[in-house]
Design a protein around this motif. Structure first.
Motif, PDB file in Angstrom:
ATOM      1  N   GLN A   6      -9.338   8.670  -8.715  1.00  0.00           N
ATOM      2  CA  GLN A   6      -8.268   7.682  -8.752  1.00  0.00           C
ATOM      3  C   GLN A   6      -7.141   8.126  -7.828  1.00  0.00           C
ATOM      4  O   GLN A   6      -6.872   9.316  -7.683  1.00  0.00           O
ATOM      5  N   SER A   7      -6.482   7.132  -7.260  1.00  0.00           N
ATOM      6  CA  SER A   7      -5.283   7.428  -6.470  1.00  0.00           C
ATOM      7  C   SER A   7      -4.348   6.229  -6.491  1.00  0.00           C
ATOM      8  O   SER A   7      -4.795   5.089  -6.692  1.00  0.00           O
ATOM      9  N   PRO A   8      -3.034   6.463  -6.332  1.00  0.00           N
ATOM     10  CA  PRO A   8      -2.431   7.783  -6.333  1.00  0.00           C
ATOM     11  C   PRO A   8      -2.417   8.380  -7.732  1.00  0.00           C
ATOM     12  O   PRO A   8      -2.776   7.709  -8.683  1.00  0.00           O
ATOM     13  N   ARG A   9      -2.028   9.605  -7.876  1.00  0.00           N
ATOM     14  CA  ARG A   9      -1.925  10.214  -9.201  1.00  0.00           C
ATOM     15  C   ARG A   9      -0.602   9.864  -9.850  1.00  0.00           C
ATOM     16  O   ARG A   9      -0.518   9.778 -11.075  1.00  0.00           O
ATOM     17  N   TYR A  10       0.426   9.681  -9.060  1.00  0.00           N
ATOM     18  CA  TYR A  10       1.744   9.334  -9.581  1.00  0.00           C
ATOM     19  C   TYR A  10       2.372   8.272  -8.682  1.00  0.00           C
ATOM     20  O   TYR A  10       2.171   8.279  -7.462  1.00  0.00           O
ATOM     21  N   LYS A  11       3.132   7.386  -9.317  1.00  0.00           N
ATOM     22  CA  LYS A  11       3.814   6.346  -8.565  1.00  0.00           C
ATOM     23  C   LYS A  11       5.086   5.963  -9.302  1.00  0.00           C
ATOM     24  O   LYS A  11       5.058   5.735 -10.518  1.00  0.00           O
ATOM     25  N   ILE A  12       6.171   5.914  -8.563  1.00  0.00           N
ATOM     26  CA  ILE A  12       7.448   5.460  -9.120  1.00  0.00           C
ATOM     27  C   ILE A  12       7.890   4.252  -8.307  1.00  0.00           C
ATOM     28  O   ILE A  12       7.979   4.334  -7.073  1.00  0.00           O
ATOM     29  N   ILE A  13       8.172   3.154  -8.987  1.00  0.00           N
ATOM     30  CA  ILE A  13       8.632   1.949  -8.306  1.00  0.00           C
ATOM     31  C   ILE A  13       9.766   1.342  -9.103  1.00  0.00           C
ATOM     32  O   ILE A  13       9.980   1.680 -10.273  1.00  0.00           O
ATOM     33  N   GLU A  14      10.461   0.422  -8.476  1.00  0.00           N
ATOM     34  CA  GLU A  14      11.507  -0.320  -9.184  1.00  0.00           C
ATOM     35  C   GLU A  14      10.898  -1.607  -9.748  1.00  0.00           C
ATOM     36  O   GLU A  14       9.901  -2.116  -9.222  1.00  0.00           O
ATOM     37  N   LYS A  15      11.533  -2.093 -10.805  1.00  0.00           N
ATOM     38  CA  LYS A  15      11.031  -3.341 -11.390  1.00  0.00           C
ATOM     39  C   LYS A  15      11.081  -4.451 -10.347  1.00  0.00           C
ATOM     40  O   LYS A  15      11.909  -4.441  -9.443  1.00  0.00           O
ATOM     41  N   ARG A  16      10.148  -5.341 -10.495  1.00  0.00           N
ATOM     42  CA  ARG A  16       9.930  -6.480  -9.588  1.00  0.00           C
ATOM     43  C   ARG A  16       9.187  -6.096  -8.298  1.00  0.00           C
ATOM     44  O   ARG A  16       8.799  -6.992  -7.551  1.00  0.00           O
ATOM     45  N   GLN A  17       8.975  -4.803  -8.075  1.00  0.00           N
ATOM     46  CA  GLN A  17       8.145  -4.418  -6.935  1.00  0.00           C
ATOM     47  C   GLN A  17       6.670  -4.559  -7.305  1.00  0.00           C
ATOM     48  O   GLN A  17       6.306  -4.768  -8.463  1.00  0.00           O
ATOM     49  N   SER A  18       5.816  -4.437  -6.302  1.00  0.00           N
ATOM     50  CA  SER A  18       4.381  -4.487  -6.545  1.00  0.00           C
ATOM     51  C   SER A  18       3.780  -3.102  -6.328  1.00  0.00           C
ATOM     52  O   SER A  18       4.356  -2.249  -5.633  1.00  0.00           O
ATOM     53  N   VAL A  19       2.610  -2.892  -6.933  1.00  0.00           N
ATOM     54  CA  VAL A  19       1.936  -1.598  -6.826  1.00  0.00           C
ATOM     55  C   VAL A  19       0.437  -1.828  -6.961  1.00  0.00           C
ATOM     56  O   VAL A  19      -0.011  -2.806  -7.592  1.00  0.00           O
ATOM     57  N   ALA A  20      -0.327  -0.945  -6.351  1.00  0.00           N
ATOM     58  CA  ALA A  20      -1.784  -1.040  -6.435  1.00  0.00           C
ATOM     59  C   ALA A  20      -2.370   0.334  -6.705  1.00  0.00           C
ATOM     60  O   ALA A  20      -1.891   1.348  -6.175  1.00  0.00           O
ATOM     61  N   PHE A  21      -3.403   0.347  -7.535  1.00  0.00           N
ATOM     62  CA  PHE A  21      -4.110   1.577  -7.867  1.00  0.00           C
ATOM     63  C   PHE A  21      -5.558   1.422  -7.429  1.00  0.00           C
ATOM     64  O   PHE A  21      -6.134   0.343  -7.495  1.00  0.00           O
ATOM     65  N   TRP A  22      -6.139   2.559  -7.073  1.00  0.00           N
ATOM     66  CA  TRP A  22      -7.506   2.553  -6.578  1.00  0.00           C
ATOM     67  C   TRP A  22      -8.389   3.440  -7.431  1.00  0.00           C
ATOM     68  O   TRP A  22      -7.940   4.487  -7.915  1.00  0.00           O
ATOM     69  N   CYS A  23      -9.638   3.008  -7.622  1.00  0.00           N
ATOM     70  CA  CYS A  23     -10.595   3.777  -8.405  1.00  0.00           C
ATOM     71  C   CYS A  23     -11.944   3.795  -7.698  1.00  0.00           C
ATOM     72  O   CYS A  23     -12.447   2.744  -7.269  1.00  0.00           O
ATOM     73  N   ASN A  24     -12.519   4.974  -7.609  1.00  0.00           N
ATOM     74  CA  ASN A  24     -13.871   5.132  -7.080  1.00  0.00           C
ATOM     75  C   ASN A  24     -14.737   5.698  -8.190  1.00  0.00           C
ATOM     76  O   ASN A  24     -14.557   6.861  -8.595  1.00  0.00           O
ATOM     77  N   PRO A  25     -15.662   4.930  -8.733  1.00  0.00           N
ATOM     78  CA  PRO A  25     -16.447   5.405  -9.870  1.00  0.00           C
ATOM     79  C   PRO A  25     -17.507   6.415  -9.446  1.00  0.00           C
ATOM     80  O   PRO A  25     -17.718   6.663  -8.252  1.00  0.00           O
ATOM     81  N   ILE A  26     -18.172   6.970 -10.426  1.00  0.00           N
ATOM     82  CA  ILE A  26     -19.288   7.867 -10.160  1.00  0.00           C
ATOM     83  C   ILE A  26     -20.397   7.051  -9.477  1.00  0.00           C
ATOM     84  O   ILE A  26     -20.660   5.904  -9.857  1.00  0.00           O
ATOM     85  N   SER A  27     -21.005   7.673  -8.495  1.00  0.00           N
ATOM     86  CA  SER A  27     -22.035   6.991  -7.723  1.00  0.00           C
ATOM     87  C   SER A  27     -23.135   6.463  -8.632  1.00  0.00           C
ATOM     88  O   SER A  27     -23.659   7.187  -9.488  1.00  0.00           O
ATOM     89  N   GLY A  28     -23.458   5.181  -8.448  1.00  0.00           N
ATOM     90  CA  GLY A  28     -24.527   4.587  -9.239  1.00  0.00           C
ATOM     91  C   GLY A  28     -24.086   3.944 -10.529  1.00  0.00           C
ATOM     92  O   GLY A  28     -24.882   3.291 -11.210  1.00  0.00           O
ATOM     93  N   HIS A  29     -22.822   4.110 -10.876  1.00  0.00           N
ATOM     94  CA  HIS A  29     -22.317   3.522 -12.113  1.00  0.00           C
ATOM     95  C   HIS A  29     -21.945   2.061 -11.868  1.00  0.00           C
ATOM     96  O   HIS A  29     -21.042   1.755 -11.114  1.00  0.00           O
ATOM     97  N   ALA A  30     -22.649   1.179 -12.572  1.00  0.00           N
ATOM     98  CA  ALA A  30     -22.452  -0.251 -12.365  1.00  0.00           C
ATOM     99  C   ALA A  30     -21.263  -0.796 -13.144  1.00  0.00           C
ATOM    100  O   ALA A  30     -20.693  -1.818 -12.794  1.00  0.00           O
ATOM    101  N   THR A  31     -20.896  -0.117 -14.209  1.00  0.00           N
ATOM    102  CA  THR A  31     -19.826  -0.623 -15.084  1.00  0.00           C
ATOM    103  C   THR A  31     -18.551   0.161 -14.826  1.00  0.00           C
ATOM    104  O   THR A  31     -18.561   1.395 -14.772  1.00  0.00           O
ATOM    105  N   LEU A  32     -17.464  -0.575 -14.684  1.00  0.00           N
ATOM    106  CA  LEU A  32     -16.171   0.048 -14.405  1.00  0.00           C
ATOM    107  C   LEU A  32     -15.124  -0.571 -15.319  1.00  0.00           C
ATOM    108  O   LEU A  32     -15.110  -1.781 -15.550  1.00  0.00           O
ATOM    109  N   TYR A  33     -14.267   0.295 -15.858  1.00  0.00           N
ATOM    110  CA  TYR A  33     -13.226  -0.128 -16.802  1.00  0.00           C
ATOM    111  C   TYR A  33     -11.861   0.333 -16.293  1.00  0.00           C
ATOM    112  O   TYR A  33     -11.730   1.428 -15.753  1.00  0.00           O
TER     113      TYR A  33
END
Lengths: 113, 111
Positions: A6-33
């Motif tokens: 996962q990245s980033p590990r930490y994020k600080i933003i102000e309210k009303r801003q936008s943010v995005a998180f990224w996840c790379n699952p274990i290879s071959g894993h079809a289900t992601l939560y």
């Protein structure tokens, strides 16, 4: 075998801003939560993907949260606009299709000021 | 609504003592999960209990499941400081394998 990334590990933003998180699952894993863990509480499911289709997004605040899993591998969770109550750790987990055992990533800690 | 309740929520115990954490849930799920979480860390799977009467042990921790009573217990034997952490129980949501967690039990083991 590499774990869930996962990245980033930490994020600080102000309210009303936008943010995005990224996840790379274990290879071959079809289900992601994606889970949201507010301080002092247990994780709460936001969305579950099976390959690139949504299985359960009943607890996703769709007016501000969105998630996608293009090509059935990596996933992105977005918040726009962020509120103070979105401050939490966002955990990504993955599992093999039809398997109950989930593997959790290290999480992204979001602070909204 | 699916509910998972743990008690106690906070537990301070002395090294060498025994104690039990309880987890009650409101559905008919046959699978019960126990996780450990250290401060600032992710979740570590401890046990997955798959059927009524299941009992699993790892070191000083033993977990059991009674699906008829919808109750699981996590028993700590002769606690040591390294067991200090937050322990979560969880059950599957009816729609599949996504998890519904309890609020967690924060355990502190003191000398």
């Amino acid at each position: 075998e590499a774990g869930v990334a996962q990245s980033p590990r930490y994020k600080i933003i102000e309210k009303r801003q936008s943010v995005a998180f990224w996840c790379n699952p274990i290879s071959g894993h079809a289900t992601l939560y994606w889970y949201q863990q507010i301080l002092g509480q247990g994780p709460k499911l936001l969305i579950q993907f099976q390959n690139n289709g949504v299985v359960d997004d009943s607890q996703l605040p769709k007016d501000r949260f969105s998630a996608e899993r293009l090509k059935g591998v990596d996933s992105t969770l977005k918040i726009q606009p962020a509120k103070l109550e979105d401050s939490a750790v966002y955990l990504c987990a993955s599992s093999l299709q039809g398997d109950y055992e989930q593997y959790f990533g290290p999480g992204t800690r979001l602070t909204v000021t | 609504e699916l509910k998972v309740e743990q008690n106690p929520l906070f537990l301070s115990m002395q090294e060498g003592k025994n104690y039990t954490i309880y987890c009650n849930y409101s559905t008919t799920s046959d699978r019960l999960y126990w996780y450990r979480q250290d401060p600032g860390k992710s979740l570590e799977s401890l046990f997955v209990l798959l059927s009524n009467g299941a009992v699993k042990q790892e070191g000083r921790l033993m977990a059991s499941l009674d699906t008829k009573a919808r109750l699981s217990t996590l028993h700590i034997t002769a606690a040591v400081h390294d067991l200090s952490a937050t322990y979560f129980c969880a059950v599957d949501k009816p729609s599949g394998y996504a998890l519904n967690f309890g609020k967690g039990t924060s355990l502190l083991v003191t000398p």
